[in-house]
Design a protein around this motif. Structure first.
Motif, PDB file in Angstrom:
ATOM      1  N   UNK A  52       0.855  -1.192   0.000  1.00  0.00           N
ATOM      2  CA  UNK A  52       0.000   0.000   0.000  1.00  0.00           C
ATOM      3  C   UNK A  52       0.888   1.238   0.000  1.00  0.00           C
ATOM      4  N   UNK A  53       1.282   1.630  -1.201  1.00  0.00           N
ATOM      5  CA  UNK A  53       2.235   2.731  -1.360  1.00  0.00           C
ATOM      6  C   UNK A  53       1.639   4.035  -0.826  1.00  0.00           C
ATOM      7  N   UNK A  54       0.348   4.275  -1.128  1.00  0.00           N
ATOM      8  CA  UNK A  54      -0.308   5.492  -0.653  1.00  0.00           C
ATOM      9  C   UNK A  54      -0.334   5.541   0.879  1.00  0.00           C
ATOM     10  N   UNK A  55      -0.598   4.393   1.493  1.00  0.00           N
ATOM     11  CA  UNK A  55      -0.623   4.328   2.958  1.00  0.00           C
ATOM     12  C   UNK A  55       0.731   4.668   3.554  1.00  0.00           C
ATOM     13  N   UNK A  56       1.782   4.118   2.964  1.00  0.00           N
ATOM     14  CA  UNK A  56       3.142   4.411   3.461  1.00  0.00           C
ATOM     15  C   UNK A  56       3.450   5.900   3.305  1.00  0.00           C
ATOM     16  N   UNK A  57       3.022   6.476   2.187  1.00  0.00           N
ATOM     17  CA  UNK A  57       3.274   7.909   1.951  1.00  0.00           C
ATOM     18  C   UNK A  57       2.539   8.757   2.985  1.00  0.00           C
ATOM     19  N   UNK A  58       1.294   8.386   3.292  1.00  0.00           N
ATOM     20  CA  UNK A  58       0.518   9.125   4.297  1.00  0.00           C
ATOM     21  C   UNK A  58       1.195   9.018   5.661  1.00  0.00           C
ATOM     22  N   UNK A  59       1.613   7.812   6.039  1.00  0.00           N
ATOM     23  CA  UNK A  59       2.268   7.632   7.341  1.00  0.00           C
ATOM     24  C   UNK A  59       3.541   8.486   7.403  1.00  0.00           C
ATOM     25  N   UNK A  60       4.319   8.483   6.330  1.00  0.00           N
ATOM     26  CA  UNK A  60       5.551   9.269   6.297  1.00  0.00           C
ATOM     27  C   UNK A  60       5.283  10.764   6.398  1.00  0.00           C
ATOM     28  N   UNK A  61       4.283  11.227   5.659  1.00  0.00           N
ATOM     29  CA  UNK A  61       3.957  12.654   5.667  1.00  0.00           C
ATOM     30  C   UNK A  61       3.466  13.087   7.042  1.00  0.00           C
ATOM     31  N   UNK A  85       3.375   9.712  16.848  1.00  0.00           N
ATOM     32  CA  UNK A  85       2.744   8.479  17.312  1.00  0.00           C
ATOM     33  C   UNK A  85       2.215   7.583  16.200  1.00  0.00           C
ATOM     34  N   UNK A  86       2.339   8.036  14.954  1.00  0.00           N
ATOM     35  CA  UNK A  86       1.794   7.244  13.837  1.00  0.00           C
ATOM     36  C   UNK A  86       2.652   6.002  13.596  1.00  0.00           C
ATOM     37  N   UNK A  87       2.035   4.838  13.704  1.00  0.00           N
ATOM     38  CA  UNK A  87       2.744   3.568  13.483  1.00  0.00           C
ATOM     39  C   UNK A  87       2.608   3.119  12.037  1.00  0.00           C
ATOM     40  N   UNK A  89      -5.401   4.574  10.398  1.00  0.00           N
ATOM     41  CA  UNK A  89      -4.126   4.995  10.978  1.00  0.00           C
ATOM     42  C   UNK A  89      -3.910   4.284  12.297  1.00  0.00           C
ATOM     43  N   UNK A  90      -2.754   3.661  12.444  1.00  0.00           N
ATOM     44  CA  UNK A  90      -2.398   3.071  13.733  1.00  0.00           C
ATOM     45  C   UNK A  90      -1.614   4.084  14.531  1.00  0.00           C
TER      46      UNK A  90
END
Lengths: 68, 68
Positions: free
Chosen positions: A3-12, A20-22, B32-33
């Motif tokens: 899930x590339x979009x998910x990883x990008x959101x977590x990173x941003x 705290x974002x895991x 989001x975790x």
């Protein structure tokens, strides 16, 4: 699934200071209003819609929830 | 809000023979975790994430749900 979009959101979010974002996952949400009151029939129909049109089952998973 | 994708999905489903479809809406779902156990703090943080990054509040509405 990757899930590339998910990883990008977590990173941003981390870059913005939300430490705290895991993890994050991004997907589509489709709400459908259906005629009728038979929940089992509604669920069967929506699963058929997912297989035929709504989900790309090669690369996506889906789940169905009946409300109302 | 105008939801062109939702109207297209509803139309395509009807064309495929799903005559009971009244309406469809398409949106994004972001999971989001987060670290921590304080649900009120989590909700406040996620609302801030929506305003700052996740939602385009000019053309989108959003809602937050805390689980787990």
């Amino acid at each position: 699934m990757l899930d590339v979009q998910g990883k990008a959101v977590a990173g941003a979010l981390k870059d913005l200071g939300f430490g705290g974002v895991q993890d994050a996952r991004v997907g589509k949400r489709i709400e459908i209003e259906l005629e009728g009151t038979d929940r089992a029939a509604a669920e069967a129909q929506v699963k058929e819609m997912c297989e035929k049109l709504l989900a790309n089952t090669v690369i996506e998973s889906y789940r169905v929830e009946i409300t109302g």
